[in-house]
Design a protein around this motif. Structure first.
Motif, short mmCIF file in Angstrom:
data_model
loop_
_atom_site.label_atom_id
_atom_site.label_comp_id
_atom_site.label_asym_id
_atom_site.label_seq_id
_atom_site.Cartn_x
_atom_site.Cartn_y
_atom_site.Cartn_z
N TYR A 104 0.85 -1.21 0.00
CA TYR A 104 0.00 0.00 0.00
C TYR A 104 0.88 1.25 0.00
O TYR A 104 0.69 2.17 -0.78
CB TYR A 104 -0.87 -0.10 1.24
CG TYR A 104 -1.80 1.03 1.62
CD1 TYR A 104 -1.83 1.47 2.94
CD2 TYR A 104 -2.68 1.62 0.72
CE1 TYR A 104 -2.71 2.46 3.35
CE2 TYR A 104 -3.56 2.62 1.12
CZ TYR A 104 -3.56 3.04 2.45
OH TYR A 104 -4.44 4.04 2.85
N ARG A 277 -8.42 -5.11 12.27
CA ARG A 277 -7.18 -4.88 11.53
C ARG A 277 -6.20 -4.16 12.47
O ARG A 277 -6.60 -3.22 13.18
CB ARG A 277 -7.46 -4.04 10.29
CG ARG A 277 -6.29 -3.78 9.40
CD ARG A 277 -6.74 -3.40 7.99
NE ARG A 277 -7.44 -2.13 7.94
CZ ARG A 277 -6.89 -1.00 7.46
NH1 ARG A 277 -5.62 -0.97 7.09
NH2 ARG A 277 -7.58 0.12 7.41
N CYS A 283 -7.06 4.23 12.45
CA CYS A 283 -7.93 5.40 12.63
C CYS A 283 -9.30 5.17 12.02
O CYS A 283 -10.25 5.88 12.32
CB CYS A 283 -7.28 6.60 11.96
SG CYS A 283 -6.89 6.27 10.25
N SER A 441 -9.86 1.80 2.18
CA SER A 441 -8.62 2.56 1.93
C SER A 441 -7.87 2.05 0.71
O SER A 441 -7.62 0.86 0.60
CB SER A 441 -7.70 2.47 3.15
OG SER A 441 -8.40 2.90 4.29
O1 LIG Z 1 -4.76 4.34 10.70
C1 LIG Z 1 -4.96 4.96 9.71
C2 LIG Z 1 -4.55 4.51 8.34
O2 LIG Z 1 -4.84 5.57 7.48
C3 LIG Z 1 -5.18 3.22 8.04
S1 LIG Z 1 -5.48 2.84 6.37
O3 LIG Z 1 -4.65 1.65 6.07
O4 LIG Z 1 -5.10 3.99 5.52
O5 LIG Z 1 -6.92 2.54 6.27
#
Ligand SMILES: O=C[C@H](O)CS(=O)(=O)O
Ligand SMILES: NC(=O)c1ccc[n+]([C@@H]2O[C@H](COP(=O)([O-])OP(=O)(O)OC[C@H]3O[C@@H](n4cnc5c(N)ncnc54)[C@H](O)[C@@H]3O)[C@@H](O)[C@H]2O)c1
Length: 479
Positions: A104, A277, A283, A441
């Motif tokens: 990612y 997760r 967040c 995400s």
């Molecule tokens: O904790 C926040 C991250 O932005 C998690 S994510 O993988 O982008 O969803």
């Protein structure tokens, strides 16, 4: 054990006073690294390096900058196994999750290597015959990027990839709990040939002081922060003194609404994905689960069955789903939320227990039922593997309760009714809404929150805007 220095102006240098600090594995308590503890002078040196590097980096063509980003992407992908193990050793997430994060994270460099070439300006028809109107998009300048521990790679690349693509230079200050991944990435950026001073990494045990220096320096034109809402508010106040642009990716308190027409097995799977997760330390994790009263018992039974399949342990071990929490404070908060809920009438269907030994803290994946909105778990971000189930009677009530929070980052709903899906997603006051999707995400979409979850967006074409200034050029044509 890994030892790292500060990465400033293309060089690896010790802290000005030679001090270092240890990085520990949250699953074992072992020391896995030793990194430099930056002095105030070191931070100023990093700002100077970024300031000096900016004119040349900004003057390069987008195509030139894109080659560096593409090479960084390729290097991260070539080292994904090593980076994933390093990440798990300092943050604790299971290895498959760590590898997913590395991919990612790399994806932001792949995306912005392409997006760099599409920073378009405008020409606007002038109302005066002898004038011409041009609109230029130019890089903001020196950027300070302050990042959290829960995503040690992606929260950095989601900021610096668009910043570099736009022509900005960056000082990165990673979380003191997880600096190793950031420093290994800096080695790869150096290997990619990104010029000295374009990316600088300072690590330290006094983030407040480091932050004050970065925010006070007028040469820093942009601060991009990811972390708690409390610190985000401080950063925003500090940025005002020199009118820096700010991007704030802050706390969340995501609701997940399960409507009566949901496929319960699939809905439970999406709730599980979103909730557990990174052991609930993201967040955008589901923090509150609202289930229609007619299906609540059946849903809870199915969710518990799925949760009880989750294996808690050291993220390095195959088959582990839930790693350790980052520290004792995190475990105390999860324990406090469960205790408070039970004291106010909730029931624990599975989990609920903390397993702490010294500096190592695990918390069992937990499902609560009989939850009411007066409970702490419904008012504060848990940031742990606790799934509280509350019931609702109708759509309006579910939306009202889901929106009843200062946060506005992510929200989720499960229904097979298309009209309801669109209607509810439009009324939810959140920057990200997952319809039957617990993991929205992705690099190509805008990530960010409303209300006290932040300002600005990261990812996709929207993420580039945070690092650009818009300049209006008016030309009068004289004979
Ligand atoms: O904790 C926040 C991250 O932005 C998690 S994510 O993988 O982008 O969803
Ligand atoms: N919205 C998002 O994309 C996103 C992503 C990850 C984490 N978060 C949020 O971050 C929080 C957990 O992460 P955390 O514990 O690292 O957050 P945190 O706010 O404690 O720390 C984040 C970063 O800020 C630094 N910092 C701490 N105090 C500072 C100060 N006074 N001045 C300048 N910098 C300071 C830390 O060293 C770290 O690098 C949670 O609330 C989570 O929801 C949000």
């Amino acid at each position: 054990m890994l030892k790292y220095q500060l990465y400033i102006n293309g060089e690896w240098i010790p802290s000005g006073n030679g001090r270092t600090f240890s990085v520990t594995n949250p699953a074992t308590g072992e020391i896995v690294g030793e990194v430099a503890d930056a002095t105030t002078e070191d931070v100023r040196r990093a700002v100077e390096a970024a300031h000096r590097a900016f004119p040349d980096w900004a003057a390069r063509t987008a195509w030139d900058r894109a080659t560096y980003l593409r090479r960084a992407y390729e290097l991260i992908m070539a080292h994904q196994d090593e980076l994933a193990e390093l990440m798990t050793s300092e943050q604790g997430k299971p290895l498959p999750e760590a590898k997913g994060e590395v991919q990612y994270a790399a994806g932001f460099f792949e995306w912005y290597a392409e997006e760099a070439k599409r920073i378009y300006g405008d020409t606007i028809p002038a109302s005066h015959p002898d004038k011409r109107i041009l609109v230029l998009r130019q890089p903001v300048g020196v950027v300070a990027a302050i990042t959290p521990w829960n995503f040690p790679a992606a929260m950095i690349t989601r900021k610096i990839a668009p910043a570099l693509a736009a022509g900005c230079t960056v000082i990165v200050k990673p979380a003191e709990q997880t600096p190793l991944t950031a420093l290994r990435l800096a080695e790869l950026f150096q290997e990619a040939g990104i010029p000295a001073g374009v990316v600088n990494v300072v690590t330290g045990t006094d983030p407040r002081t480091i932050g004050e220096i970065l925010l006070r320096d007028e040469r820093v034109r942009k601060v991009t922060f990811t972390g708690s809402t409390e610190v985000g508010k401080l950063i925003m106040r500090q940025a005002a003194d020199t009118m820096k642009k700010v991007s704030l990716e802050l706390g969340g308190h995501a609701p997940f609404i399960v409507f009566e027409d949901a496929d319960l097995e699939k809905a439970a799977r999406e709730v599980l994905t979103s909730k557990f997760r990174n052991a609930g330390q993201t967040c955008v994790c589901t923090n509150r689960i609202y289930v229609h009263e007619t299906i609540a018992d059946a849903f809870a039974e199915i969710l518990v069955k799925q949760v009880e399949q989750l294996r808690v342990g050291n993220g390095m071990e195959a088959g582990v789903d839930i790693g350790p929490l980052i520290d004792g404070q995190a475990a105390e908060k999860a324990e406090r939320h469960v205790r408070d809920a039970v004291e106010k009438g909730a029931r624990v269907l599975t989990g609920g227990h903390r397993r702490s030994e010294g500096d190592v803290h695990f918390f069992e994946p937990t499902v609560l039922v009989g939850v009411t909105d007066e409970m702490l778990v419904q008012r504060e971000e848990t940031f742990g593997p606790v799934a509280p189930i509350a019931v609702f009677r109708d759509e309006d009530e579910a939306i009202r309760r889901a929106n009843d929070t200062p946060y506005g980052l992510a929200a989720y709903l499960y229904t097979r009714n298309l009209a309801r899906a669109i209607r509810v997603s439009e009324r939810l006051e959140y920057g990200i809404v997952g319809i039957n999707d617990g993991l929205p995400s992705t690099v190509q979409a805008p990530f960010g929150g409303m209300k006290e979850s932040g300002i600005g967006r990261e990812g996709g074409k929207y993420g580039m805007e945070e690092f650009l200034e818009t300049k209006y050029v008016s030309v009068r044509l004289h004979d």
